[in-house]
Design an enzyme around this catalytic site. Structure first.
Site, PDB file in Angstrom:
ATOM      1  N   ASP A   7      -4.357 -36.880  29.044  1.00  0.00           N
ATOM      2  CA  ASP A   7      -5.540 -37.255  28.266  1.00  0.00           C
ATOM      3  C   ASP A   7      -5.923 -36.074  27.385  1.00  0.00           C
ATOM      4  O   ASP A   7      -5.633 -34.914  27.697  1.00  0.00           O
ATOM      5  CB  ASP A   7      -6.707 -37.623  29.184  1.00  0.00           C
ATOM      6  CG  ASP A   7      -7.922 -38.125  28.397  1.00  0.00           C
ATOM      7  OD1 ASP A   7      -7.731 -38.714  27.310  1.00  0.00           O
ATOM      8  OD2 ASP A   7      -9.052 -37.916  28.850  1.00  0.00           O
ATOM      9  N   SER A   8      -6.602 -36.387  26.292  1.00  0.00           N
ATOM     10  CA  SER A   8      -7.080 -35.331  25.401  1.00  0.00           C
ATOM     11  C   SER A   8      -8.199 -34.525  26.042  1.00  0.00           C
ATOM     12  O   SER A   8      -8.489 -33.411  25.607  1.00  0.00           O
ATOM     13  CB  SER A   8      -7.571 -35.937  24.088  1.00  0.00           C
ATOM     14  OG  SER A   8      -8.620 -36.860  24.337  1.00  0.00           O
ATOM     15  N   TYR A  39     -10.090 -35.756  20.371  1.00  0.00           N
ATOM     16  CA  TYR A  39      -9.088 -36.214  19.419  1.00  0.00           C
ATOM     17  C   TYR A  39      -9.661 -37.235  18.438  1.00  0.00           C
ATOM     18  O   TYR A  39      -9.099 -37.445  17.363  1.00  0.00           O
ATOM     19  CB  TYR A  39      -7.926 -36.883  20.164  1.00  0.00           C
ATOM     20  CG  TYR A  39      -6.915 -35.959  20.786  1.00  0.00           C
ATOM     21  CD1 TYR A  39      -7.148 -34.602  20.966  1.00  0.00           C
ATOM     22  CD2 TYR A  39      -5.688 -36.468  21.215  1.00  0.00           C
ATOM     23  CE1 TYR A  39      -6.208 -33.770  21.545  1.00  0.00           C
ATOM     24  CE2 TYR A  39      -4.731 -35.653  21.801  1.00  0.00           C
ATOM     25  CZ  TYR A  39      -4.997 -34.306  21.968  1.00  0.00           C
ATOM     26  OH  TYR A  39      -4.054 -33.498  22.545  1.00  0.00           O
ATOM     27  N   GLY A  40     -10.741 -37.890  18.827  1.00  0.00           N
ATOM     28  CA  GLY A  40     -11.229 -39.046  18.083  1.00  0.00           C
ATOM     29  C   GLY A  40     -11.558 -38.791  16.628  1.00  0.00           C
ATOM     30  O   GLY A  40     -11.493 -39.705  15.796  1.00  0.00           O
ATOM     31  N   CYS A  70      -5.411 -42.069  27.369  1.00  0.00           N
ATOM     32  CA  CYS A  70      -6.355 -41.742  26.296  1.00  0.00           C
ATOM     33  C   CYS A  70      -6.262 -42.854  25.270  1.00  0.00           C
ATOM     34  O   CYS A  70      -5.172 -43.131  24.747  1.00  0.00           O
ATOM     35  CB  CYS A  70      -5.982 -40.397  25.670  1.00  0.00           C
ATOM     36  SG  CYS A  70      -6.896 -39.968  24.172  1.00  0.00           S
ATOM     37  N   ASN A  71      -7.371 -43.510  24.980  1.00  0.00           N
ATOM     38  CA  ASN A  71      -7.345 -44.617  24.036  1.00  0.00           C
ATOM     39  C   ASN A  71      -6.998 -44.159  22.627  1.00  0.00           C
ATOM     40  O   ASN A  71      -6.250 -44.825  21.917  1.00  0.00           O
ATOM     41  CB  ASN A  71      -8.696 -45.328  24.047  1.00  0.00           C
ATOM     42  CG  ASN A  71      -8.860 -46.227  25.246  1.00  0.00           C
ATOM     43  OD1 ASN A  71      -8.445 -47.374  25.250  1.00  0.00           O
ATOM     44  ND2 ASN A  71      -9.473 -45.705  26.295  1.00  0.00           N
ATOM     45  N   THR A  72      -7.536 -43.005  22.217  1.00  0.00           N
ATOM     46  CA  THR A  72      -7.256 -42.519  20.867  1.00  0.00           C
ATOM     47  C   THR A  72      -5.777 -42.205  20.711  1.00  0.00           C
ATOM     48  O   THR A  72      -5.145 -42.599  19.720  1.00  0.00           O
ATOM     49  CB  THR A  72      -8.094 -41.269  20.556  1.00  0.00           C
ATOM     50  OG1 THR A  72      -9.480 -41.592  20.671  1.00  0.00           O
ATOM     51  CG2 THR A  72      -7.814 -40.764  19.156  1.00  0.00           C
ATOM     52  N   GLU A 157     -19.892 -35.556  28.928  1.00  0.00           N
ATOM     53  CA  GLU A 157     -19.271 -34.263  29.220  1.00  0.00           C
ATOM     54  C   GLU A 157     -20.307 -33.156  29.419  1.00  0.00           C
ATOM     55  O   GLU A 157     -20.016 -32.144  30.054  1.00  0.00           O
ATOM     56  CB  GLU A 157     -18.280 -33.896  28.117  1.00  0.00           C
ATOM     57  CG  GLU A 157     -17.070 -34.814  28.107  1.00  0.00           C
ATOM     58  CD  GLU A 157     -15.886 -34.237  27.375  1.00  0.00           C
ATOM     59  OE1 GLU A 157     -16.061 -33.238  26.642  1.00  0.00           O
ATOM     60  OE2 GLU A 157     -14.787 -34.797  27.524  1.00  0.00           O
ATOM     61  N   CYS A 191     -12.818 -46.442  25.910  1.00  0.00           N
ATOM     62  CA  CYS A 191     -12.738 -44.994  26.073  1.00  0.00           C
ATOM     63  C   CYS A 191     -12.785 -44.721  27.574  1.00  0.00           C
ATOM     64  O   CYS A 191     -13.607 -45.304  28.292  1.00  0.00           O
ATOM     65  CB  CYS A 191     -13.884 -44.282  25.368  1.00  0.00           C
ATOM     66  SG  CYS A 191     -13.978 -42.503  25.699  1.00  0.00           S
ATOM     67  N   THR A 192     -11.924 -43.832  28.039  1.00  0.00           N
ATOM     68  CA  THR A 192     -11.825 -43.608  29.483  1.00  0.00           C
ATOM     69  C   THR A 192     -13.029 -42.886  30.066  1.00  0.00           C
ATOM     70  O   THR A 192     -13.189 -42.831  31.283  1.00  0.00           O
ATOM     71  CB  THR A 192     -10.540 -42.831  29.812  1.00  0.00           C
ATOM     72  OG1 THR A 192     -10.483 -41.641  29.011  1.00  0.00           O
ATOM     73  CG2 THR A 192      -9.312 -43.694  29.526  1.00  0.00           C
ATOM     74  N   HIS A 193     -13.899 -42.341  29.208  1.00  0.00           N
ATOM     75  CA  HIS A 193     -15.151 -41.756  29.696  1.00  0.00           C
ATOM     76  C   HIS A 193     -16.163 -42.827  30.118  1.00  0.00           C
ATOM     77  O   HIS A 193     -17.014 -42.583  30.974  1.00  0.00           O
ATOM     78  CB  HIS A 193     -15.829 -40.927  28.595  1.00  0.00           C
ATOM     79  CG  HIS A 193     -15.229 -39.576  28.364  1.00  0.00           C
ATOM     80  ND1 HIS A 193     -13.959 -39.397  27.871  1.00  0.00           N
ATOM     81  CD2 HIS A 193     -15.747 -38.330  28.529  1.00  0.00           C
ATOM     82  CE1 HIS A 193     -13.724 -38.103  27.742  1.00  0.00           C
ATOM     83  NE2 HIS A 193     -14.785 -37.433  28.152  1.00  0.00           N
TER      84      HIS A 193
END
Length: 274
Positions: A7-8, A39-40, A70-72, A157, A191-193
């Site tokens: 993941d980023s 990364y987005g 990571c979706n992006t 975050e 988004c994984t967050h």
């Protein structure tokens, strides 16, 4: 052979957690490019180069199966890497978008789909493209609405996911999405967050009958199915119930931030990608 998860940043830990819950005996390497996140907001070329560097690194560590959690990166780099940069006889690289889209098609009753994601994932149009393909194959119409949520990742975050400020922005972006289409019956958390604020999302929906698609368990089930269909890869996977955590940032910072996403204490090692 360990399974690589990339993941980023930190959100991929929610994917890793889902996978390890389903596959507790397997060995994993988690790599977070935390020094270069997010990364987005970056260009396609930069995201592609960073993601390829991560794939190459994990491959050098013996990973023949890599999940881009990571979706992006899945949206902007996965297909190019699969088509141009890897030999599938040597390494398989999978993403998070396709299994998510397949689950949406199973759950949606009225074909009105909403997407909450980072600006980069929204602008890529990857979910729109994959959803349209999936629903066309099923001969079903579809209406898709997207809403970028630029404030969610920074708030999560920073550990502010339960703050009044986070609550405001969660409600704001949900309202903007549903304003586009009040008939939405399925929402993708792209988004994984975002599973970190799932309870707040449900609270703002106030009992509305809307499916919320969080990716951790979906990706895990897709991986279990993939290994069943590729027993030669499954046989090569080592089973020591271990996980190695790697970061491009300070290990201390990684360990501190990881507590937001997973409930176990972890140790991390710093590496460099180039």
């Amino acid at each position: 052979m360990k399974i690589g998860v990339f993941d980023s940043g930190y959100g991929g830990l929610t994917i890793l957690q889902g996978i390890r819950k389903r596959m507790p005996d397997y060995d994993f390497i988690y790599l977070g490019d935390n020094a270069r996140t997010p990364y987005g907001t970056r260009s396609f070329e930069v995201i592609y180069q960073y993601t390829l560097q991560a794939v190459r690194f994990l491959q050098s560590q013996g990973c023949r199966l890599i999940i881009i959690a990571c979706n992006t990166a899945s949206a902007k780099a996965l297909r190019t890497i699969q088509q141009k940069d890897i030999n599938p006889d040597e390494v398989r690289v999978l993403g998070v978008i396709r299994p998510t889209v397949e689950k949406v098609a199973q759950l949606s009753r009225n074909n009105h789909i909403g997407i909450l994601a980072t600006p980069g994932t929204v602008s890529s149009g990857s979910y729109v493209i994959e959803l349209q393909k999936q629903f066309a194959a099923l001969n079903r119409p579809i209406r898709i609405s997207q809403q970028a949520c630029p404030m969610w990742v920074p708030l999560i975050e920073a550990g502010e996911q339960d703050s009044p400020g986070a609550d405001y922005f969660i409600g704001r972006y949900l309202d903007l999405l549903l304003l586009q289409d009040p008939l939405i019956d399925t929402i993708i958390l792209g988004c994984t967050h975002y599973p970190i604020v799932l309870n707040a999302i449900l609270r703002h929906l106030d009992g509305r009958d809307i499916n919320i698609i969080a990716q951790g368990d979906i990706v895990a089930l897709a991986l279990v199915d993939y290994l069943k269909r590729h027993p030669e890869i499954d046989k090569a996977c080592s089973r020591g119930a271990s996980c190695t955590y790697l970061t491009t940032e300070s290990p201390e910072k990684f360990v501190d931030s990881a507590r937001i996403f997973i409930k176990e204490a972890v140790k991390a090692q710093k590496i460099e990608l180039f």
